[in-house]
Each structure stands twice: as structure tokens, then as C-alpha cells.
Write a protein that holds these residues in place. Structure first.
Motif, PDB file in Angstrom:
ATOM      1  N   GLY A  54       0.816  -1.197   0.000  1.00  0.00           N
ATOM      2  CA  GLY A  54       0.000   0.000   0.000  1.00  0.00           C
ATOM      3  C   GLY A  54       0.853   1.251   0.000  1.00  0.00           C
ATOM      4  O   GLY A  54       1.982   1.256  -0.454  1.00  0.00           O
ATOM      5  N   ARG A  55       0.294   2.302   0.558  1.00  0.00           N
ATOM      6  CA  ARG A  55       0.929   3.612   0.549  1.00  0.00           C
ATOM      7  C   ARG A  55       1.895   3.700   1.734  1.00  0.00           C
ATOM      8  O   ARG A  55       1.533   4.122   2.825  1.00  0.00           O
ATOM      9  CB  ARG A  55      -0.140   4.689   0.653  1.00  0.00           C
ATOM     10  CG  ARG A  55       0.323   6.097   0.360  1.00  0.00           C
ATOM     11  CD  ARG A  55      -0.866   7.052   0.447  1.00  0.00           C
ATOM     12  NE  ARG A  55      -0.468   8.448   0.295  1.00  0.00           N
ATOM     13  CZ  ARG A  55      -0.384   9.071  -0.854  1.00  0.00           C
ATOM     14  NH1 ARG A  55      -0.667   8.446  -1.962  1.00  0.00           N
ATOM     15  NH2 ARG A  55      -0.026  10.338  -0.907  1.00  0.00           N
ATOM     16  N   ILE A  56       3.128   3.273   1.501  1.00  0.00           N
ATOM     17  CA  ILE A  56       4.135   3.204   2.551  1.00  0.00           C
ATOM     18  C   ILE A  56       5.267   4.171   2.248  1.00  0.00           C
ATOM     19  O   ILE A  56       5.871   4.086   1.183  1.00  0.00           O
ATOM     20  CB  ILE A  56       4.699   1.769   2.681  1.00  0.00           C
ATOM     21  CG1 ILE A  56       3.589   0.797   3.064  1.00  0.00           C
ATOM     22  CG2 ILE A  56       5.824   1.733   3.721  1.00  0.00           C
ATOM     23  CD1 ILE A  56       4.015  -0.659   3.014  1.00  0.00           C
ATOM     24  N   PHE A  57       5.542   5.075   3.190  1.00  0.00           N
ATOM     25  CA  PHE A  57       6.661   5.991   3.028  1.00  0.00           C
ATOM     26  C   PHE A  57       7.789   5.676   3.996  1.00  0.00           C
ATOM     27  O   PHE A  57       8.960   5.687   3.630  1.00  0.00           O
ATOM     28  CB  PHE A  57       6.205   7.440   3.221  1.00  0.00           C
ATOM     29  CG  PHE A  57       5.296   7.930   2.145  1.00  0.00           C
ATOM     30  CD1 PHE A  57       3.942   8.069   2.360  1.00  0.00           C
ATOM     31  CD2 PHE A  57       5.794   8.250   0.891  1.00  0.00           C
ATOM     32  CE1 PHE A  57       3.095   8.510   1.356  1.00  0.00           C
ATOM     33  CE2 PHE A  57       4.957   8.699  -0.114  1.00  0.00           C
ATOM     34  CZ  PHE A  57       3.607   8.828   0.114  1.00  0.00           C
ATOM     35  N   SER A  58       7.430   5.394   5.237  1.00  0.00           N
ATOM     36  CA  SER A  58       8.460   5.155   6.239  1.00  0.00           C
ATOM     37  C   SER A  58       7.949   4.185   7.292  1.00  0.00           C
ATOM     38  O   SER A  58       7.025   4.488   8.029  1.00  0.00           O
ATOM     39  CB  SER A  58       8.862   6.477   6.905  1.00  0.00           C
ATOM     40  OG  SER A  58       9.828   6.250   7.907  1.00  0.00           O
TER      41      SER A  58
END
Length: 114
Positions: free
Chosen positions: A26-30
């Protein structure tokens, strides 16, 4: 939004081994941490093991020396369970602390028979 999908649970004899896997997508940044909790019937959910960003690893005293947590570079975390005991029977939940939020997997049942 982040999704966690676990696999690898099942029935195992006492003294045996089992490996759980959990893939985050999914929407993973950190990712700040990934790990595993478990909940046995009638008991509170407890931390089993976690990997914190930077590489620190923590284990519950009850699993030290028997379980090993690891993580690859593809947002997957593993829990290698060895020398399992009947008291390890529980639903195991993967989690991640990502971008300021905590996400949970759906849980996977681990049953250890004596």
C-alpha cells in the motif's frame, strides 16, 4: 492505507518449528517498526517480537532463544518459531508502525499440540 497479509500459521507438534510471514503493501513511506503480537484465549494481546527502524530487535522473555524475527527489503517480516510449546498457542498478529499510524494484519492461528 497499508495492508498486512499474514501466512504460515497452522498446527504443529510441541518441539517443532513454524515460520510466519507478513507482507505489507500500500501507501508506505516510512516504516518505523514491524513485528508480531499474539493473543491466547482469555488473555490479553502481548508483544512477541519486533524490529525497530535502525535494526533494534526486542523479544518477549517467553520466546527468547526460541523465536527469531527478521525482515527483508520488500516490506516483509518473518517470525521463525522453533522449539514451540503448547503455551505458544495463540492467534498471531502482524503489525507495523508506518507513517505515524499502526496497522494490523488479520491474524493467523498457531496451535501447538503436546
Amino acid at each position: 492505507q497499508v495492508q498486512l497479509v499474514e501466512s504460515g500459521g497452522g498446527l504443529v507438534l510441541a518441539g517443532g518449528s513454524l515460520r510466519l510471514s507478513c507482507v505489507a503493501s500500500g501507501r508506505i513511506f516510512s516504516i518505523n517498526a514491524m513485528g508480531w503480537y499474539r493473543q491466547a484465549p482469555g488473555k490479553q494481546r502481548e508483544l512477541v517480537a519486533r524490529i525497530i527502524r535502525g535494526g533494534s530487535i526486542n523479544y518477549a522473555d517467553s520466546v527468547k532463544g526460541r523465536f527469531t524475527i527478521s525482515r527483508d527489503n520488500q516490506n516483509t517480516v518473518y517470525l521463525q518459531m522453533s522449539s514451540v510449546k503448547p503455551e505458544d498457542t495463540a492467534v498471531y498478529y502482524c503489525y507495523t508502525d508506518t507513517d505515524g499510524l499502526r496497522y494490523w494484519g488479520q491474524g493467523t492461528q498457531v496451535t501447538v499440540s503436546s
